[in-house]
Design a protein around this motif. Structure first.
Motif, mmCIF file in Angstrom:
data_model
loop_
_atom_site.group_PDB
_atom_site.id
_atom_site.type_symbol
_atom_site.label_atom_id
_atom_site.label_comp_id
_atom_site.label_asym_id
_atom_site.label_seq_id
_atom_site.Cartn_x
_atom_site.Cartn_y
_atom_site.Cartn_z
ATOM 1 N N GLU A 243 0.848 -1.177 0.000
ATOM 2 C CA GLU A 243 0.000 0.000 0.000
ATOM 3 C C GLU A 243 0.891 1.236 0.000
ATOM 4 O O GLU A 243 1.936 1.254 0.641
ATOM 5 C CB GLU A 243 -0.906 0.015 1.230
ATOM 6 N N LEU A 244 0.460 2.271 -0.720
ATOM 7 C CA LEU A 244 1.277 3.466 -0.861
ATOM 8 C C LEU A 244 0.641 4.671 -0.178
ATOM 9 O O LEU A 244 -0.585 4.799 -0.122
ATOM 10 C CB LEU A 244 1.461 3.812 -2.348
ATOM 11 N N LYS A 245 1.486 5.545 0.323
ATOM 12 C CA LYS A 245 1.024 6.867 0.720
ATOM 13 C C LYS A 245 0.821 7.682 -0.554
ATOM 14 O O LYS A 245 1.429 7.391 -1.593
ATOM 15 C CB LYS A 245 2.073 7.543 1.606
ATOM 16 N N ASP A 246 -0.010 8.707 -0.494
ATOM 17 C CA ASP A 246 -0.251 9.537 -1.681
ATOM 18 C C ASP A 246 1.060 10.106 -2.224
ATOM 19 O O ASP A 246 1.251 10.206 -3.446
ATOM 20 C CB ASP A 246 -1.214 10.680 -1.352
ATOM 21 N N ILE B 87 -7.965 10.411 -3.483
ATOM 22 C CA ILE B 87 -7.535 9.012 -3.486
ATOM 23 C C ILE B 87 -8.087 8.250 -2.287
ATOM 24 O O ILE B 87 -7.956 8.685 -1.139
ATOM 25 C CB ILE B 87 -6.002 8.937 -3.515
ATOM 26 N N ASP B 88 -8.709 7.114 -2.559
ATOM 27 C CA ASP B 88 -9.170 6.202 -1.502
ATOM 28 C C ASP B 88 -8.046 5.250 -1.097
ATOM 29 O O ASP B 88 -7.842 4.992 0.083
ATOM 30 C CB ASP B 88 -10.384 5.394 -1.974
ATOM 31 N N TYR B 89 -7.371 4.699 -2.110
ATOM 32 C CA TYR B 89 -6.214 3.851 -1.830
ATOM 33 C C TYR B 89 -5.338 3.754 -3.063
ATOM 34 O O TYR B 89 -5.775 4.004 -4.189
ATOM 35 C CB TYR B 89 -6.630 2.455 -1.353
ATOM 36 N N SER B 90 -4.083 3.387 -2.849
ATOM 37 C CA SER B 90 -3.149 3.175 -3.958
ATOM 38 C C SER B 90 -2.217 2.035 -3.586
ATOM 39 O O SER B 90 -1.877 1.851 -2.412
ATOM 40 C CB SER B 90 -2.347 4.447 -4.259
ATOM 41 N N TYR C 85 0.861 -0.027 -10.884
ATOM 42 C CA TYR C 85 0.335 0.830 -9.831
ATOM 43 C C TYR C 85 -1.191 0.844 -9.949
ATOM 44 O O TYR C 85 -1.731 0.986 -11.045
ATOM 45 C CB TYR C 85 0.871 2.252 -9.970
ATOM 46 N N ILE C 86 -1.861 0.679 -8.808
ATOM 47 C CA ILE C 86 -3.319 0.671 -8.781
ATOM 48 C C ILE C 86 -3.782 1.870 -7.957
ATOM 49 O O ILE C 86 -3.381 2.039 -6.805
ATOM 50 C CB ILE C 86 -3.854 -0.634 -8.166
ATOM 51 N N ILE C 87 -4.603 2.711 -8.564
ATOM 52 C CA ILE C 87 -5.090 3.924 -7.915
ATOM 53 C C ILE C 87 -6.611 3.916 -7.924
ATOM 54 O O ILE C 87 -7.227 3.755 -8.983
ATOM 55 C CB ILE C 87 -4.596 5.208 -8.629
#
Length: 271
Positions: free
Chosen positions: A145-148, A168-171, A182-184
């Motif tokens: 999981e990524l931070k913005d 953004i809900d999640y990335s 990458y999934i955004i």
């Protein structure tokens, strides 16, 4: 969440639609014998049948186990929870090449055919990390999981310039072999958007939740002709590999259909 979640739910639903709980007394002897011989100390046993296959959830020494057998009693797949002490050193060493410190939340061992895979999950600074590693210590897949702020600027700029500002809900960052994606997931102007990018910031797939009023008229004409009296429940516009299409969920009484259209109203797929 809104309509875009329907696609994810549909995938999970179709995989489990035919799996039904059954009593152990209805399990064929050849299947039951295989299970009892291999796991004589199994507790809290629960059976499900999916077409001709049998799925068993049970516990051994207070650890969760899952087993899948075919109607002949052959083992198709087996997975079990692991204690941290049971994780091979080769697996832990592979994880250490990516992160300096980690506190494991969950570990599972999966066997399918002659392949064994260890699935490890932990959290660092509020973000989950997932590893899939084989018994040789080779990394098969990694998801983080990524931070913005960790999303590549080329991806963020492309979204903003082409589609607008996204909340953004999640990335996620996913690495599998030589493939990196990458999934955004987030909202743009109150509509859900789900992006998949390659490492060069090219769009692999984009799913955009749309209103019924945004459905092209050729599609509406096809619906009026082929699916009279069906109500449109969900609609998504999808870009994938340079092609675009529309994915609709429609319902009539208890009947529900999922149709893929091109922009000219031609039906590409239905189920």
């Amino acid at each position: 969440m809104k309509r875009i979640i329907v696609i994810i739910v549909l995938i999970l639903f179709t995989k489990n639609t035919f799996a039904q709980n059954i009593d152990q007394s209805k399990v064929p002897a050849v299947v039951l014998n295989t299970f009892q011989l291999k796991f004589p100390n199994a507790e809290d046993v629960k059976w499900k049948k999916d077409k001709k296959d049998y799925h068993i959830h049970f516990k051994v020494n207070n650890k969760d186990n899952k087993l899948e057998l075919n109607y002949k009693g052959n083992i198709l797949e087996f997975s079990q929870d692991l204690y941290i002490s049971e994780i091979p050193k080769t697996v832990l060493e592979t994880i250490k090449t990516r992160v300096d410190y980690f506190d494991i939340l969950d570990a599972d061992k999966k066997e399918k055919g002659k392949k064994t895979t260890y699935e490890i999950k932990f959290k660092i600074e509020g973000k989950y990390h997932y590893f899939w590693i084989n018994e040789k210590g080779e990394l098969l897949k990694y998801r983080q999981e990524l931070k913005d702020s960790e999303i590549p600027s080329s991806i963020r700029d492309l979204i903003v310039n082409r589609y607008g500002r996204i909340d953004i809900d999640y990335s996620k960052y996913v690495e599998e072999g030589d493939r990196i994606i990458y999934i955004i997931k987030g909202e743009i102007k109150d509509d859900d958007h789900h992006f998949t990018f390659d490492k060069k910031a090219n769009i692999i797939k984009h799913i955009h939740d749309i209103k019924n009023s945004e459905i092209p008229s050729p599609i509406l004409k096809t619906i009026a002709s082929e699916y009279k009296d069906y109500e449109i429940k969900d609609a998504d516009f999808i870009e994938e590999k340079g092609k675009t299409y529309y994915y609709l969920r429609m319902k009539k009484s208890r009947n529900q259909v999922y149709i893929t259209f091109n922009q000219n109203g031609k039906i590409l797929n239905s189920k």
